[in-house]
Design a protein around this motif. Structure first.
Motif, PDB file in Angstrom:
ATOM      1  N   LYS A   7       0.811  -1.220   0.000  1.00 59.39           N
ATOM      2  CA  LYS A   7       0.000   0.000   0.000  1.00 59.39           C
ATOM      3  C   LYS A   7       0.841   1.266   0.000  1.00 59.39           C
ATOM      4  N   ASN A   8       2.104   1.130   0.411  1.00 58.99           N
ATOM      5  CA  ASN A   8       3.020   2.280   0.408  1.00 58.99           C
ATOM      6  C   ASN A   8       3.847   2.364  -0.874  1.00 58.99           C
ATOM      7  N   LYS A   9       3.477   1.537  -1.874  1.00 66.83           N
ATOM      8  CA  LYS A   9       4.150   1.493  -3.166  1.00 66.83           C
ATOM      9  C   LYS A   9       5.601   1.006  -3.075  1.00 66.83           C
ATOM     10  N   VAL A  10       5.843   0.149  -2.095  1.00 69.44           N
ATOM     11  CA  VAL A  10       7.156  -0.483  -1.974  1.00 69.44           C
ATOM     12  C   VAL A  10       7.127  -1.784  -2.775  1.00 69.44           C
ATOM     13  N   VAL A  11       8.060  -1.926  -3.697  1.00 72.87           N
ATOM     14  CA  VAL A  11       8.118  -3.088  -4.583  1.00 72.87           C
ATOM     15  C   VAL A  11       9.068  -4.133  -4.000  1.00 72.87           C
ATOM     16  N   THR A  12       8.608  -5.389  -3.972  1.00 76.22           N
ATOM     17  CA  THR A  12       9.453  -6.480  -3.505  1.00 76.22           C
ATOM     18  C   THR A  12       9.406  -7.636  -4.505  1.00 76.22           C
ATOM     19  N   PHE A  13      10.462  -8.415  -4.505  1.00 74.33           N
ATOM     20  CA  PHE A  13      10.554  -9.597  -5.357  1.00 74.33           C
ATOM     21  C   PHE A  13       9.803 -10.750  -4.702  1.00 74.33           C
ATOM     22  N   THR A  14       9.085 -11.551  -5.488  1.00 75.50           N
ATOM     23  CA  THR A  14       8.433 -12.745  -4.966  1.00 75.50           C
ATOM     24  C   THR A  14       8.729 -13.941  -5.862  1.00 75.50           C
ATOM     25  N   ALA A  15       9.104 -15.053  -5.240  1.00 76.53           N
ATOM     26  CA  ALA A  15       9.374 -16.284  -5.986  1.00 76.53           C
ATOM     27  C   ALA A  15       8.143 -17.179  -6.034  1.00 76.53           C
ATOM     28  N   GLN A  16       7.071 -16.769  -5.338  1.00 71.30           N
ATOM     29  CA  GLN A  16       5.888 -17.614  -5.229  1.00 71.30           C
ATOM     30  C   GLN A  16       4.939 -17.496  -6.417  1.00 71.30           C
ATOM     31  N   THR A  17       4.793 -16.309  -6.948  1.00 69.47           N
ATOM     32  CA  THR A  17       3.846 -16.090  -8.038  1.00 69.47           C
ATOM     33  C   THR A  17       4.470 -15.239  -9.139  1.00 69.47           C
ATOM     34  N   GLU A  18       3.893 -15.355 -10.325  1.00 70.77           N
ATOM     35  CA  GLU A  18       4.285 -14.485 -11.435  1.00 70.77           C
ATOM     36  C   GLU A  18       3.277 -13.348 -11.488  1.00 70.77           C
ATOM     37  N   GLN A  19       3.574 -12.283 -10.790  1.00 66.41           N
ATOM     38  CA  GLN A  19       2.655 -11.160 -10.682  1.00 66.41           C
ATOM     39  C   GLN A  19       3.301  -9.895 -11.222  1.00 66.41           C
ATOM     40  N   LEU A  20       2.609  -9.234 -12.143  1.00 67.57           N
ATOM     41  CA  LEU A  20       3.051  -7.982 -12.767  1.00 67.57           C
ATOM     42  C   LEU A  20       4.261  -8.167 -13.688  1.00 67.57           C
ATOM     43  N   GLY A  51      -5.294  -4.415 -12.015  1.00 60.55           N
ATOM     44  CA  GLY A  51      -4.857  -3.307 -12.867  1.00 60.55           C
ATOM     45  C   GLY A  51      -3.353  -3.137 -12.761  1.00 60.55           C
ATOM     46  N   GLY A  52      -2.737  -2.611 -13.776  1.00 60.23           N
ATOM     47  CA  GLY A  52      -1.284  -2.438 -13.769  1.00 60.23           C
ATOM     48  C   GLY A  52      -0.639  -3.312 -14.824  1.00 60.23           C
ATOM     49  N   ASP A  53       0.605  -3.004 -15.139  1.00 56.80           N
ATOM     50  CA  ASP A  53       1.244  -3.708 -16.245  1.00 56.80           C
ATOM     51  C   ASP A  53       2.721  -3.967 -16.014  1.00 56.80           C
ATOM     52  N   GLY A  54       3.142  -4.034 -14.762  1.00 59.07           N
ATOM     53  CA  GLY A  54       4.559  -4.289 -14.514  1.00 59.07           C
ATOM     54  C   GLY A  54       5.400  -3.038 -14.413  1.00 59.07           C
ATOM     55  N   ASN A  55       4.829  -1.902 -14.752  1.00 58.85           N
ATOM     56  CA  ASN A  55       5.586  -0.656 -14.654  1.00 58.85           C
ATOM     57  C   ASN A  55       6.036  -0.299 -13.238  1.00 58.85           C
ATOM     58  N   PRO A  56       5.358  -0.766 -12.180  1.00 60.56           N
ATOM     59  CA  PRO A  56       5.849  -0.441 -10.835  1.00 60.56           C
ATOM     60  C   PRO A  56       7.319  -0.770 -10.624  1.00 60.56           C
ATOM     61  N   LEU A  57       7.822  -1.808 -11.284  1.00 61.19           N
ATOM     62  CA  LEU A  57       9.240  -2.142 -11.138  1.00 61.19           C
ATOM     63  C   LEU A  57      10.123  -1.044 -11.716  1.00 61.19           C
ATOM     64  N   ILE A  58       9.796  -0.584 -12.922  1.00 59.55           N
ATOM     65  CA  ILE A  58      10.575   0.502 -13.528  1.00 59.55           C
ATOM     66  C   ILE A  58      10.418   1.788 -12.726  1.00 59.55           C
ATOM     67  N   TYR A  59       9.184   2.089 -12.308  1.00 57.34           N
ATOM     68  CA  TYR A  59       8.969   3.294 -11.495  1.00 57.34           C
ATOM     69  C   TYR A  59       9.807   3.240 -10.217  1.00 57.34           C
ATOM     70  N   GLY A  63      12.624   5.620  -8.996  1.00 55.98           N
ATOM     71  CA  GLY A  63      12.122   6.472  -7.910  1.00 55.98           C
ATOM     72  C   GLY A  63      11.019   7.399  -8.354  1.00 55.98           C
ATOM     73  N   GLN A  64      10.142   6.923  -9.232  1.00 56.58           N
ATOM     74  CA  GLN A  64       9.075   7.751  -9.787  1.00 56.58           C
ATOM     75  C   GLN A  64       7.709   7.381  -9.203  1.00 56.58           C
ATOM     76  N   ARG A  65       6.789   8.323  -9.220  1.00 52.72           N
ATOM     77  CA  ARG A  65       5.390   8.128  -8.859  1.00 52.72           C
ATOM     78  C   ARG A  65       5.214   7.530  -7.466  1.00 52.72           C
ATOM     79  N   GLY A  66       6.161   7.781  -6.588  1.00 52.08           N
ATOM     80  CA  GLY A  66       6.051   7.314  -5.212  1.00 52.08           C
ATOM     81  C   GLY A  66       6.471   5.879  -4.986  1.00 52.08           C
ATOM     82  N   TYR A  67       6.908   5.162  -6.033  1.00 55.84           N
ATOM     83  CA  TYR A  67       7.324   3.766  -5.888  1.00 55.84           C
ATOM     84  C   TYR A  67       8.787   3.697  -5.437  1.00 55.84           C
ATOM     85  N   SER A  68       9.108   2.631  -4.702  1.00 56.41           N
ATOM     86  CA  SER A  68      10.481   2.458  -4.232  1.00 56.41           C
ATOM     87  C   SER A  68      10.825   0.971  -4.146  1.00 56.41           C
ATOM     88  N   ILE A  69      12.123   0.684  -4.174  1.00 50.28           N
ATOM     89  CA  ILE A  69      12.613  -0.682  -4.027  1.00 50.28           C
ATOM     90  C   ILE A  69      13.994  -0.601  -3.381  1.00 50.28           C
TER      91      ILE A  69
END
Length: 248
Positions: A7-20, A51-59, A63-69
């Protein structure tokens, strides 16, 4: 293997599912073709039910649009990224790597990873291309023929670009200003005038164009067409960190 976004737009890697994003070795890389340009995508972007298309990783990487990793999470992508690149590049013999212009270091860092896997004599050049200004893009649109099929689309796009061109003609143009369906009418890049001698030095060499994300392919095909117009090379391919959208 994909990503999750909290909910805070923090992106994390997951090995469990293929999401985004699908980062698995078995599903990548993918090959696309835009006119005469072959483009490889290292990781596949996926549609999400939410909704969404994988762009959260690039964002997040930019460091764009409030997303972070975090750096730790970035490191979790490296094993698959390295394996996919190694598999792809063992079949290639590029002599020159050219990056697409970007205000962020993502493209350059990706290009460095690629360059390390190619011959030590391969040239990495990060400033051959530069973005056009709004006034230059508008001038290009003025010179486009108004064919019956695209007349309304081109006229509407001219009006949109004209406002920005008049207000700030020297402002650097961004493809984000244009709907994906209209990007086919735009040639957003030009050769950096300070690099014309370098262009001559890479003539006849095999070239790899590098970008971060493949959406419409307009930026890469613009770079491809510039090189073709100057008769620089007959061997040009492209690669993106994130490829086109898919359902699997």
């Amino acid at each position: 293997m994909g990503i999750t976004v909290d909910k805070n737009k923090v992106v994390t890697f997951t090995a469990q599912t293929e999401q985004l994003v699908n980062t698995s070795i078995d599903a990548n890389p993918n090959q696309y073709k835009h006119n005469d340009l072959v483009i490889y995508g290292i990781f596949k972007r996926l549609y999400s039910r939410q909704g969404g298309d994988g762009n959260p990783l690039i964002y997040a990487l930019k460091g764009q649009r409030g997303y972070s990793i975090s750096l730790q999470e970035c490191g979790k992508f490296n094993p698959n990224l390295s394996a996919i690149l190694d598999h792809l590049l063992t079949q290639k013999n590029y002599e020159v790597i050219l990056t697409m212009p970007s205000s962020h270091k993502v493209v350059e860092r990706f290009a460095i990873k690629i360059n390390r896997r190619i011959s030590k004599d391969c040239l990495l050049i990060t400033d051959i291309f530069t973005k056009k200004t709004f006034s230059e893009v508008y001038e290009d649109l003025q010179n486009l023929p108004l064919t019956p099929q695209y007349k309304k689309d081109i006229i509407a796009l001219r009006r949109t670009i004209e406002r920005d061109a008049q207000r700030n003609p020297h402002k650097v143009f961004s493809m984000k200003e244009v709907d994906t369906k209209d990007r086919m009418f735009i040639r957003p890049l030009k050769i950096n005038p300070e690099r014309m001698k370098t262009i001559q030095q890479i003539q006849g060499k095999s070239i790899l164009l590098v970008d971060d994300l493949l959406a419409s392919g307009t930026t890469l095909t613009s770079a491809f067409n510039l090189l073709k117009d100057l008769e620089i090379s007959d061997e040009i391919e492209a690669i993106c960190l994130l490829g086109k959208l898919g359902n699997k």
